[in-house]
Write a protein that holds these residues in place. Structure first.
Motif, short mmCIF file in Angstrom:
data_model
loop_
_atom_site.label_atom_id
_atom_site.label_comp_id
_atom_site.label_asym_id
_atom_site.label_seq_id
_atom_site.Cartn_x
_atom_site.Cartn_y
_atom_site.Cartn_z
N ASN A 1 0.58 -1.11 -0.09
CA ASN A 1 0.16 0.04 0.04
C ASN A 1 0.89 1.37 0.10
N PHE A 2 1.97 1.27 0.66
CA PHE A 2 3.00 2.26 0.89
C PHE A 2 3.37 2.59 -0.66
N CYS A 3 3.77 1.52 -1.21
CA CYS A 3 4.54 1.86 -2.45
C CYS A 3 3.58 2.34 -3.30
N THR A 4 2.38 1.75 -3.58
CA THR A 4 1.18 2.26 -4.47
C THR A 4 0.94 3.79 -4.28
N ALA A 5 0.80 4.23 -2.98
CA ALA A 5 0.39 5.34 -2.44
C ALA A 5 1.37 6.46 -2.92
N LEU A 6 2.71 5.96 -3.17
CA LEU A 6 4.07 6.77 -3.59
C LEU A 6 3.95 6.97 -5.02
N GLY A 7 3.21 6.00 -5.57
CA GLY A 7 3.16 6.29 -7.21
C GLY A 7 4.41 5.20 -7.56
N LYS A 8 5.05 4.39 -6.84
CA LYS A 8 6.11 3.39 -7.26
C LYS A 8 5.87 2.08 -6.78
N PRO A 9 4.96 1.44 -7.80
CA PRO A 9 4.38 0.10 -7.37
C PRO A 9 5.59 -0.75 -7.61
N GLU A 10 6.54 -0.65 -8.65
CA GLU A 10 7.49 -1.21 -9.11
C GLU A 10 8.24 -1.72 -7.81
N LEU A 11 8.38 -1.00 -6.49
CA LEU A 11 9.18 -1.22 -5.55
C LEU A 11 8.72 -2.38 -4.62
N ILE A 12 7.37 -2.59 -4.93
CA ILE A 12 6.89 -3.68 -4.03
C ILE A 12 7.67 -5.19 -4.04
N ASP A 13 8.01 -5.68 -5.37
CA ASP A 13 8.56 -6.70 -5.56
C ASP A 13 10.01 -6.62 -5.71
N ASP A 14 10.72 -5.35 -5.71
CA ASP A 14 12.01 -5.33 -5.97
C ASP A 14 12.65 -6.16 -4.75
N PRO A 15 13.80 -6.87 -5.22
CA PRO A 15 14.45 -7.86 -4.25
C PRO A 15 15.26 -7.46 -3.41
N ARG A 16 15.46 -6.01 -3.41
CA ARG A 16 16.34 -5.40 -2.31
C ARG A 16 15.47 -5.03 -1.06
#
Length: 391
Positions: free
Chosen positions: A273-288
């Motif tokens: 939810n945090f990543c989506t609200a920031l407009g960066k959904p690609e961070l959700i599954d970022d392996p880092r």
């Protein structure tokens, strides 16, 4: 609708929970006076004993710009709901008057150097002979016993010795004193709660009690989870600035309007939810960053990504947006911001009082909200010796 309008039922014939309790208050400056102010707020009769001419040291602190010599602005915040009498405890007649008052007191509070009250014959052992149900609270820097009992103790000194400064500040900066007077105030709070416990116990046993309250002990006891890793495996906690060492992302971020927000986004459940609200959904599954442990490991990298994102919108817009998705976030308010915040206004956390010299003065209210009792009185801080004729 305020708490009082929604919940107040007045289910007792006493409007305040401590109505009828008499406090003889020999304390001065901060820790003792804050403790006794809370007792006074809840209905106790607090008789503040002050020195001739000068009174409590806070009456003589520097004046603020535009204020008159009669405005005792350092004294006001922790001395409402009290009565002031002037006694010279080195004068036999005044000392006898203090002893007489102690016979009708439920509680005595003092924060002098250990041993000072014994020299005057105002210590617990002396007073409890005539008043065996007396509750006596001594608040001092290091306590009445121990190697440091006679050392001078100020708030920052206690913050240092208790280890609090070692965990306050940025990781690459020097130790810092907390902006709030945590040592004095933790002593005040533990003194307040110890007195309440003693009053409750006396209801059952009829016996008084002596309370040896050390501000250093009180502050050290507040470590709680900050001490968990050290107590478990011996790893000493260190400074982490506004970050939470056990979660990521956390900490403060500067926004478009140059205000800062504080976030607590380390939950794996909240991360999408945090990543989506920031407009960066690609961070959700970022392996880092796919788990809290990985986000802690890559904290600096994540902060470099998040910092420019927060600069795109004003602070309160981020607060609204991220609050909607369940992320713990708040603006980093100044005191002025906090006092003007609609939530604290609703909770009536400012208590205005009418003072005979200063007119309308502003004080910060206590946090107690009871359904069956009033939770604050509105008596202004007393003038020096204002109640001499009452006792």
């Amino acid at each position: 609708m305020t708490f009082e309008k929604q919940f107040h039922e007045t289910a007792t014939d006493r409007p305040f929970p401590l109505e009828g309790v008499r406090i003889l208050d020999f304390s001065h400056v901060l820790s003792g006076p804050h403790c006794t102010m809370l007792l006074g707020d809840l209905g106790a009769e607090v008789i503040k004993v002050e020195r001739p001419a000068v009174g409590d040291e806070n009456r003589r602190m520097r004046q603020f710009q535009g204020r008159s010599e009669k405005d005792q602005d350092y004294f006001y915040p922790m001395n409402r709901n009290k009565k002031s009498i002037v006694l010279n405890l080195k004068d036999p007649e005044d000392l006898a008057r203090a002893i007489t008052l102690s016979k009708s007191a439920d509680v005595v509070v003092e924060n002098f150097t250990p041993g000072a009250m014994k020299k005057l014959g105002l210590d617990y052992k002396s007073l409890s002979r005539e008043n065996p149900s007396l509750i006596y609270c001594s608040i001092s820097g290091y306590g009445q016993t121990g190697p440091y009992r006679n050392r001078k103790a100020y708030d920052s000194i206690i913050q240092a010795v208790a280890g609090v400064m070692s965990i306050t500040g940025e990781s690459d900066g020097p130790p810092l004193r907390s902006g709030l007077m945590f040592a004095d105030l933790s002593g005040a709070m533990y003194g307040f709660s110890s007195i309440l416990v003693s009053l409750y116990a006396r209801e059952k046993t009829g016996k008084g009690n002596y309370i040896d309250l050390s501000m250093a002990d009180a502050l050290l006891s507040l470590y709680s989870t900050n001490a968990a890793e050290y107590l478990a495996i011996g790893k000493v906690p260190s400074r982490a600035g506004s970050e939470n060492p056990g979660r990521s992302p956390t900490g403060s971020y500067q926004c478009k309007d140059d205000r800062f927000v504080q976030i607590m986004g380390g939950s794996n459940a909240l991360w999408p939810n945090f990543c989506t609200a920031l407009g960066k959904p690609e961070l959700i599954d970022d392996p880092r960053f796919s788990s809290n442990d990985l986000r802690i490991e890559n904290r600096k990298t994540l902060r470099k990504i998040l910092s420019p994102l927060f600069r795109q919108k004003p602070a309160l817009e981020w607060v609204d947006r991220l609050s909607e998705v369940g992320l713990p976030i708040a603006p980093i308010n100044s005191l002025a911001d906090a006092m003007d915040d609609p939530h604290f206004k609703f909770r009536q956390m400012e208590l205005p009082l009418e003072h005979p010299h200063s007119g309308r003065i502003r004080t910060i209210n206590n946090p107690f909200r009871f359904s069956s009792y009033e939770t604050w009185r509105s008596s202004p801080p007393p003038l020096l010796g204002e109640h001499d004729d009452d006792y």
